[in-house]
Design a protein around this motif. Sequence first.
Motif, mmCIF file in Angstrom:
data_model
loop_
_atom_site.group_PDB
_atom_site.id
_atom_site.type_symbol
_atom_site.label_atom_id
_atom_site.label_comp_id
_atom_site.label_asym_id
_atom_site.label_seq_id
_atom_site.Cartn_x
_atom_site.Cartn_y
_atom_site.Cartn_z
ATOM 1 N N THR A 2 0.980 -1.234 -0.097
ATOM 2 C CA THR A 2 -0.083 -0.036 0.037
ATOM 3 C C THR A 2 1.198 1.134 0.158
ATOM 4 N N GLU A 3 0.240 1.914 0.597
ATOM 5 C CA GLU A 3 1.035 2.957 0.415
ATOM 6 C C GLU A 3 2.261 3.560 1.292
ATOM 7 N N LYS A 8 0.062 11.721 3.822
ATOM 8 C CA LYS A 8 -0.351 12.094 2.482
ATOM 9 C C LYS A 8 1.007 12.831 2.383
ATOM 10 N N ALA A 143 0.198 8.281 -1.601
ATOM 11 C CA ALA A 143 -1.567 8.862 -0.857
ATOM 12 C C ALA A 143 -2.163 9.013 -2.270
ATOM 13 N N GLU A 174 -3.989 -6.619 -3.997
ATOM 14 C CA GLU A 174 -4.596 -6.669 -3.555
ATOM 15 C C GLU A 174 -5.556 -8.765 -3.264
ATOM 16 N N GLN A 220 -14.287 -2.025 -0.868
ATOM 17 C CA GLN A 220 -13.399 -1.153 -0.036
ATOM 18 C C GLN A 220 -12.037 -0.498 -0.773
ATOM 19 N N LEU A 221 -11.031 -1.796 -1.491
ATOM 20 C CA LEU A 221 -10.239 -0.849 -2.454
ATOM 21 C C LEU A 221 -11.339 0.015 -3.356
ATOM 22 N N ARG A 223 -13.040 1.934 -2.883
ATOM 23 C CA ARG A 223 -13.481 3.266 -2.680
ATOM 24 C C ARG A 223 -12.226 3.557 -1.818
ATOM 25 N N ASP A 224 -11.403 3.483 -1.827
ATOM 26 C CA ASP A 224 -10.110 3.931 -0.945
ATOM 27 C C ASP A 224 -9.207 4.621 -2.335
ATOM 28 N N TYR A 225 -9.900 3.931 -3.617
ATOM 29 C CA TYR A 225 -8.342 4.528 -4.652
ATOM 30 C C TYR A 225 -8.717 6.094 -4.807
ATOM 31 N N GLN A 226 -8.603 6.484 -4.683
ATOM 32 C CA GLN A 226 -9.610 8.493 -5.107
ATOM 33 C C GLN A 226 -7.854 9.181 -5.764
#
Length: 338
Positions: A2-3, A8, A143, A174, A220-221, A223-226
């Motif tokens: 992940t990040e 950020k 991020a 994932e 969820q992935l 939703r988090d992938y902005q």
Amino acid sequence: MTENGNGKKLWAIGGGKGGIGKSIFTLGLGISLARLGKRVILMDADLGGANLHTLMGVRYPAHTLEDFLLKRVENLEDTVLDTQIAGIGLICGADDILGAANPTYSQKIRVLNQIASLPADFVLLDLGAGTSFNTLDFFNYSAGKIAVFTSQATSLQNVYGFLKNSLFRRISREFAKDEEVLWLLHQTGSKAPEVKIESLSELLNLLQRKKPDQYRELRQLLRDYQVLVVVNMIKADRDFQAAQIIQNVSNRFLELSPQVLGYLHYDQAIEQAVNQMVPFPMNVQKSRAAVELREIAQTIIDRYAPPSDLEAPAYQQEEEKAAAGSSWSSFWRRAPAQ
Ligand SMILES: Nc1ncnc2c1ncn2[C@@H]1O[C@H](COP(=O)(O)OP(=O)(O)OP(=O)(O)O)[C@@H](O)[C@H]1O
Ligand SMILES: [Mg+2]
């Protein structure tokens, strides 16, 4: 992966197509953030055709990322070059070494781990064109994800391909151990599928029925992938529509809802700055693009960056480290240009 603990702080600027202004935007955003008092490090992650240093007026970089990748220097921080712009450091790309365009997994991890401790509020990664795994990985590890494109049909096509490839790579990582999901993902949007799954929403429907745990994980992935988008080189009102087009297709086929971070007009001051090797908008504070870049930088600070009081303790540690003899210790002592 992940990040990587970078919060950020780490932002990547991609877009798939070459020549659409990724580097110009990275540089302009960096300068604008620095003018707003932030400490910025620009990193040229275009490992095949690094040229950010040229845009910054640096002809012969003393160090590049290559020195770190090949372990000629121990710390990534040792490759940060001081620049003529207060508040901005630069890590030059490595473009002329066999294999540097394709760092190994462990090399990438070394880079990412050390980015977390670089003395900066923002580290901006200028990604190369195309959709190589490296480019996608750097985008996914960041991020803050910014996709830059123009209203040209080819740019729209490429940025969609870039977003799709990035997202699919993120999903395959994932579910790396789940062969069934990987197989279904492979079918999704494929030109010659064994099972017809036309979009991620169809894949989600299928998972919801057959594999509810994986369904929830994928939701969820997503939703988090902005992703934030920037339309560059706006010349006419109709060019603004480019953002809507990418939002629509991302929504329809990728289940993503990219937000518009801003627009950048075509501005001759940029062409002039490039030709004169003057970093834009260093000398041009009032041109249209300079104003737009400042607004974008302010939006990032106000809306997407963490409040600085939460970060203060970490910075203090970094300052102590610098005082103990960092090669780049002058960085935060200089007042950023306002
Ligand atoms: N808003 C703008 N107004 C005027 N010219 C621009 C603008 N944005 C970019 N350009 C021009 O486009 C050229 C290409 O931009 P840039 O080098 O940033 O593209 P890139 O996407 O990074 O390309 P590559 O993938 O090859 O690195 C710049 O040299 C500049 O002349
Ligand atoms: Mg570039």
